[in-house]
Every structure is written in structure tokens, then in C-alpha cells.
Design a protein around this motif. Structure first.
Motif, mmCIF file in Angstrom:
data_model
loop_
_atom_site.group_PDB
_atom_site.id
_atom_site.type_symbol
_atom_site.label_atom_id
_atom_site.label_comp_id
_atom_site.label_asym_id
_atom_site.label_seq_id
_atom_site.Cartn_x
_atom_site.Cartn_y
_atom_site.Cartn_z
ATOM 1 N N GLN A 11 -2.909 6.570 -8.583
ATOM 2 C CA GLN A 11 -3.809 6.711 -7.450
ATOM 3 C C GLN A 11 -5.128 7.305 -7.926
ATOM 4 O O GLN A 11 -5.148 8.324 -8.600
ATOM 5 N N SER A 30 0.845 -1.179 0.000
ATOM 6 C CA SER A 30 0.000 0.000 0.000
ATOM 7 C C SER A 30 0.888 1.239 0.000
ATOM 8 O O SER A 30 2.104 1.148 0.106
ATOM 9 N N TYR A 47 -4.649 -0.235 -2.035
ATOM 10 C CA TYR A 47 -5.166 1.068 -1.670
ATOM 11 C C TYR A 47 -4.075 1.882 -0.975
ATOM 12 O O TYR A 47 -3.170 1.327 -0.351
ATOM 13 N N PRO A 49 -6.968 2.518 4.913
ATOM 14 C CA PRO A 49 -7.090 2.444 3.455
ATOM 15 C C PRO A 49 -8.481 2.790 2.951
ATOM 16 O O PRO A 49 -8.654 3.088 1.769
ATOM 17 N N LEU A 50 -9.494 2.732 3.839
ATOM 18 C CA LEU A 50 -10.855 3.065 3.422
ATOM 19 C C LEU A 50 -11.648 3.556 4.627
ATOM 20 O O LEU A 50 -11.588 2.967 5.709
ATOM 21 N N PHE A 52 -11.981 6.467 -0.351
ATOM 22 C CA PHE A 52 -10.736 5.720 -0.468
ATOM 23 C C PHE A 52 -9.893 6.266 -1.608
ATOM 24 O O PHE A 52 -10.357 7.064 -2.436
ATOM 25 N N THR A 53 -8.642 5.812 -1.654
ATOM 26 C CA THR A 53 -7.736 6.079 -2.767
ATOM 27 C C THR A 53 -7.225 4.737 -3.263
ATOM 28 O O THR A 53 -6.408 4.084 -2.608
ATOM 29 N N ALA A 54 -7.739 4.303 -4.406
ATOM 30 C CA ALA A 54 -7.359 3.010 -4.976
ATOM 31 C C ALA A 54 -6.085 3.151 -5.799
ATOM 32 O O ALA A 54 -5.824 4.200 -6.398
#
Length: 335
Positions: A210, A84, A151, A158-159, A202-204
Motif C-alpha cells: 500500500q 480493492s 486502490y 478509493p480516491l 489516495f492509497t494505491a
């Protein structure tokens, strides 16, 4: 190269003093003995002058573009041992459709769609029973239906999952856990019947880039739904024996400061910041998630907020005192 129509007879050639003849098959006339080659000298001088003009023009255009064009701000990220990334969070910023970044001059809301930026929120079930703990599971699918499994870490997680009923009651700020196959899961209790909104922030990490976004969908709890009116507008809330007040008035034209004061305890860092502010709009549950400045200001938590539109909002301030996380709530009216 110039396109030239070939005449039946060769006319006398007349050149402008600004033209540069770059024809390869024409030999220049020799200069008389003892006389400088004026034509060649002038030709090299003209070429040099033209190059200088081009260079300066390019420099000027570059400065113009840098000064006027919109540019995306990329927040530096560092890789972790699990693959990550951790997003740099040294600036106050707002999550909406735009995700993490420096404080914006206009608010862009998120959570209104289950699909955006090539990603789709796919819950395993959307039906719950009132007051009963159930497992909420979902994936974030990329194009083609493959669940995302990587993520960025934003404020220690992460979320971030926000759940609230559509009348803006029953607010919860949760952090599900992801399995290796990309399935997110958490135990969820929805206390009262009604339609709830779940919003995943979130940021995938997809295809080496990103993608910061927020996706939302509805959860349904069967039963006799009695919607509640928003509480009266106030700048003070009481939670767990603590009094929390705010000063400031967000509007739609500029970023405005909001200062949160907690009386009865000392605010501690929580999830990488001294607090988290979630703002939900009445009517469509449009979502803003705002992070504060890194340091307290005279003991106060300082946020920078822009309202996306006139209307009624509910603000939820998550903060930590003595190791316990609390949520203060207010109704906000933006004209």
C-alpha cells in the motif's frame, strides 16, 4: 577464526583463560587416571557462559530497538470482492504525505508535488473555461508510465479529490470514478478565472504494498483574475441555516484537539466518519486531511490537529445533516 602468522619454530603455547581453542587437529592431553578432566569441564563451562551472555545481550538489544527505533504503523486492511482493500479507520488520523495512520505528533503536508513515492499524477488537460462544466480526467502512473488500477478504500472511497483556487476560494471535495484502464474522471466546474490546485488523496496498491500519498498539480482558468483576501479569523460559520463553531487552537509543537459544534441539526456519519476536515495553507496550498474520533464527544465532532508551520490557513469542515452534506469554512492564524 583467528588469522595466525606461522613462525619458523613452534614456540611454547600460552593461552589466556578467556580463549577458546577450537582447532580441530589438536588432541587434548589425557587426564591422569582417576582425575577429572578439569580442562574439558572448564571449556564446556566457558562455552555455556558465553552462550548465556550472547542470548541475554540479544534480548536486551531487541528490547532497546523496540523501545527507541522508529517503526511504521501498518493499518490492517481487508480485501473486497473487487480486489480493492478497505483500510481500518477506527482511529483518528491525518492524510498528508504520510496518508492514513494514527494521529501524528507532527504534521506532514501533501499535495505539493505531482510525483512522489514512485507515482505520478497525469491529467489529460489542465485548461478550463470559467463557469463551464468540463470533464476532468487523469491517471496515477507507476514507474514506467503504467496507470495504477488497484486502490484501497479509505473512508468509503478509493480516491478523494480536493480542488481550490490558489487564494483558497472555490473549495470542492470530490470523488471521481475510475475506469478499468485506471483513468479517473469527473465533471468539474471552476466558477472564476485563476489558478486552481487539484490534490488527489489516495492509497494505491502497487507491487503487493500500500502506497498512501497525495499528489497535486495546477489547473488554469483564463480570464481576469482578481484574487480575494482571506476572510477575518473567526470561530463561527453559518451554512444552510446551520451555525457551526469550533473550539481549540492548533499549533506547531503538539497535537491539539479541535471540537466542532453544529447548532440547528444533528450530525450524521458521512463517508465513514462524523466529518472530514481539510486544512490548506496560504501561499503554497499545502494540504492536510484530518479524520475525527469515531464517536461524538458530548455531541461534538473531535479532531486532533497539528499545524505544519506558522502562517495563515483555511479550514473546511465537511459534515452531513438530514442527508445533506455541507461545508463550513474558517480562517485560522497559527503563530
Amino acid at each position: 577464526m583467528r588469522n595466525v602468522d606461522v613462525p619458523t619454530e613452534d614456540p611454547p603455547r600460552h593461552k589466556s583463560k578467556w580463549s577458546l581453542d577450537l582447532t580441530d587437529d589438536e588432541e587434548p592431553a589425557a587426564a591422569p587416571a582417576g582425575e577429572p578432566e578439569k580442562n574439558s569441564t572448564f571449556r564446556f563451562a566457558a562455552i555455556g557462559a558465553l552462550l548465556i551472555v550472547v542470548l541475554f545481550a540479544g534480548y536486551g538489544l531487541g528490547r532497546l530497538n523496540n523501545g527507541t527505533s522508529a517503526s511504521a504503523t501498518t493499518t490492517p486492511a481487508a480485501a473486497t470482492s473487487t480486489g480493492s482493500t478497505v483500510v481500518n479507520e477506527n482511529m483518528p488520523h491525518t492524510h498528508g504525505a504520510t496518508g492514513a495512520g494514527v494521529a501524528a505528533t507532527s504534521a506532514v503536508v501533501g499535495g505539493l508535488s505531482l510525483s512522489s513515492d514512485g507515482l505520478t499524477l497525469r491529467p489529460a488537460t489542465t485548461t478550463f473555461e470559467a463557469g463551464k462544466q468540463q470533464r476532468l480526467s487523469f491517471t496515477i502512473d507507476a514507474t514506467g508510465g503504467t496507470p495504477v488500477t488497484s486502490y484501497a478504500i479509505v473512508h468509503d472511497k478509493p480516491l478523494h479529490l480536493i480542488v481550490a483556487r490558489r487564494d483558497l476560494t472555490g473549495f470542492q471535495h470530490l470523488h471521481p470514478v475510475m475506469a478499468d484502464d485506471g483513468t479517473w474522471s469527473i465533471d468539474l466546474t471552476l466558477a472564476q478565472p485563476g489558478v486552481y490546485r487539484m490534490i488527489a488523496d489516495f492509497t494505491a496498491l502497487v507491487g503487493g504494498r500500500q502506497v498512501a500519498t497525495t499528489l497535486g498539480t495546477d489547473l488554469t482558468v483564463a480570464g481576469n483574475y482578481v484574487p480575494q483576501a482571506l476572510p477575518a479569523v473567526s470561530d463561527q460559520a453559518t451554512v444552510a441555516g446551520l451555525t457551526v463553531t469550533y473550539a481549540g487552537a492548533p499549533d506547531t509543537t503538539a497535537v491539539q484537539p479541535l471540537l466542532m459544534t453544529v447548532t440547528g441539526g444533528t450530525v450524521e456519519p458521512y463517508l465513514g466518519a462524523y466529518g472530514h476536515l481539510v486544512v490548506l495553507r496560504q501561499g503554497d496550498v499545502a494540504y492536510l486531511h484530518v479524520h475525527p474520533e469515531q464517536q461524538l464527544v458530548d455531541g461534538k465532532v473531535k479532531f486532533w490537529v497539528t499545524a505544519p508551520s506558522p502562517g495563515s490557513y483555511r479550514m473546511f469542515f465537511d459534515f452531513q445533516v438530514a442527508g445533506q452534506v455541507h461545508t463550513a469554512e474558517w480562517t485560522l492564524q497559527v503563530s
